[in-house]
Design a protein around this motif. Structure first.
Motif, PDB file in Angstrom:
ATOM      1  N   CYS A 199     -44.004 102.099 -28.854  1.00 39.38           N
ATOM      2  CA  CYS A 199     -44.026 102.365 -30.290  1.00 39.38           C
ATOM      3  C   CYS A 199     -45.178 101.587 -30.908  1.00 39.38           C
ATOM      4  CB  CYS A 199     -42.691 102.002 -30.963  1.00 39.38           C
ATOM      5  SG  CYS A 199     -42.318 100.237 -30.916  1.00 39.38           S
ATOM      6  N   ARG A 200     -45.404 101.801 -32.193  1.00 36.81           N
ATOM      7  CA  ARG A 200     -46.515 101.145 -32.873  1.00 36.81           C
ATOM      8  C   ARG A 200     -46.308  99.638 -32.973  1.00 36.81           C
ATOM      9  NH1 ARG A 200     -47.008 104.365 -38.382  1.00 36.81           N
ATOM     10  NH2 ARG A 200     -44.743 104.109 -38.185  1.00 36.81           N
ATOM     11  N   ASN A 201     -45.072  99.203 -33.163  1.00 32.86           N
ATOM     12  CA  ASN A 201     -44.812  97.777 -33.293  1.00 32.86           C
ATOM     13  C   ASN A 201     -45.042  97.042 -31.976  1.00 32.86           C
ATOM     14  OD1 ASN A 201     -43.674  97.748 -36.132  1.00 32.86           O
ATOM     15  ND2 ASN A 201     -42.324  99.225 -35.169  1.00 32.86           N
TER      16      ASN A 201
ATOM     17  N   LYS B 159     -47.060  98.064 -29.661  1.00 33.04           N
ATOM     18  CA  LYS B 159     -48.505  98.117 -29.437  1.00 33.04           C
ATOM     19  C   LYS B 159     -49.211  97.019 -30.215  1.00 33.04           C
ATOM     20  CE  LYS B 159     -52.425 101.299 -29.551  1.00 33.04           C
ATOM     21  NZ  LYS B 159     -52.864 102.689 -29.862  1.00 33.04           N
TER      22      LYS B 159
END
Length: 298
Positions: free
Chosen positions: A129-131, A133
């Motif tokens: 997920c973006r977090n 990453k």
């Protein structure tokens, strides 16, 4: 939840029908019979305790307490009619604050786990997920050791060269490089990896492990000396292509303290003359074992 719990115990229960909008659902038990009432007759179900057509005992029938589904939290029915309005914006802001606290806790936990993971694991977790990453990018910016040995079957191959160099550029504060057992690593691929590192990172590297990189020669040693002038520890064990000429390049490392040149078939006894000619001021430990041309006495 009650229905699932009863199913795990093997007790058959009633299956609740979804009521239409504006109706209520209640369950009441009378003796061995359970009723469910709604606004229309087709929502009602009845099950009587006894035996089924196959003769199997149905057991006790339990009444299910109705559960009110409150989608989206408090006052959701009002919020969904006011989509994008003031109340909806307030609910979103409250939800975002909660998520920020959760992500802050998650980031702290991840930063404690990442040091134990390899570079390959970090690449896999980039896609979660973006977090994750964002946290991995922060960790890569602070990581001290670059363990490329987990990519031993990729390092040195032309098709993966750009990806490996791109990975190396993401570790600006790296001080140690591990390239053990990278059989396909040659002089040119090692040069590309060292060139891909940030300039400040090259000066800070003090340890390189090239154990069992069999395709390296003295030209690869020259690339290491040119790009990492402050090197303190160098392992060249089983780098079979290295000969006595590598000493000429290694003499340029003024801070070299530990040098391992074991199991090198092309090294001869003349290497001692080179060590006397090219003075290694800071060298404290020199390991030379299992070199076939030395013999037992050597």
């Amino acid at each position: 939840r009650e229905w699932r719990r009863s199913q795990s115990r093997g007790i058959p229960t009633l299956r609740m029908a979804q009521p239409s909008h504006g109706s209520t659902m209640t369950g009441r038990s009378t003796g061995n019979t359970t009723h469910e009432s709604g606004t229309s007759s087709h929502h009602s179900r009845r099950k009587i305790n006894g035996r089924s057509k196959s003769g199997r005992n149905l057991g006790e029938v339990r009444s299910i307490r109705p559960i009110r589904i409150n989608w989206g939290g408090e006052n959701w029915s009002t919020l969904r009619m006011d989509w994008g309005g003031e109340r909806h914006q307030q609910a979103l802001a409250k939800n975002m604050k909660t998520n920020d606290r959760d992500y802050e806790w998650l980031g702290t936990w991840l930063r404690g786990v990442f040091p134990y993971l390899t570079a390959r694991d970090l690449l896999c977790y980039l896609t979660v997920c973006r977090n994750w990453k964002a946290e991995i990018r922060k960790h890569q910016a602070e990581r001290k050791c670059l363990d490329l040995d987990v990519f031993w079957n990729m390092v040195g191959h032309r098709e993966y060269g750009a990806k490996i160099c791109g990975l190396v550029s993401q570790f600006p504060k790296c001080t140690s490089i591990k390239l053990t057992c990278c059989n396909s690593l040659n002089d040119l691929s090692l040069k590309h990896i060292l060139e891909a590192m940030p300039t400040d990172c090259k000066r800070g590297i003090d340890s390189i492990d090239l154990f069992y990189c069999t395709d390296l020669t003295e030209a690869g040693v020259a690339h290491v000396v040119d790009h990492c002038p402050n090197l303190r520890i160098l392992n060249l064990t089983f780098c079979c292509g290295i000969n006595n000429d590598a000493i000429i390049h290694l003499s340029k490392l003024q801070k070299l303290e530990i040098l391992n040149m074991s199991s090198l078939a092309d090294i001869t006894k003349d290497i001692w003359k080179l060590f006397q000619e090219y003075k290694f001021i800071s060298l404290k430990t020199l390991i030379i074992e299992n070199c076939s041309q030395f013999g037992r006495r050597g």
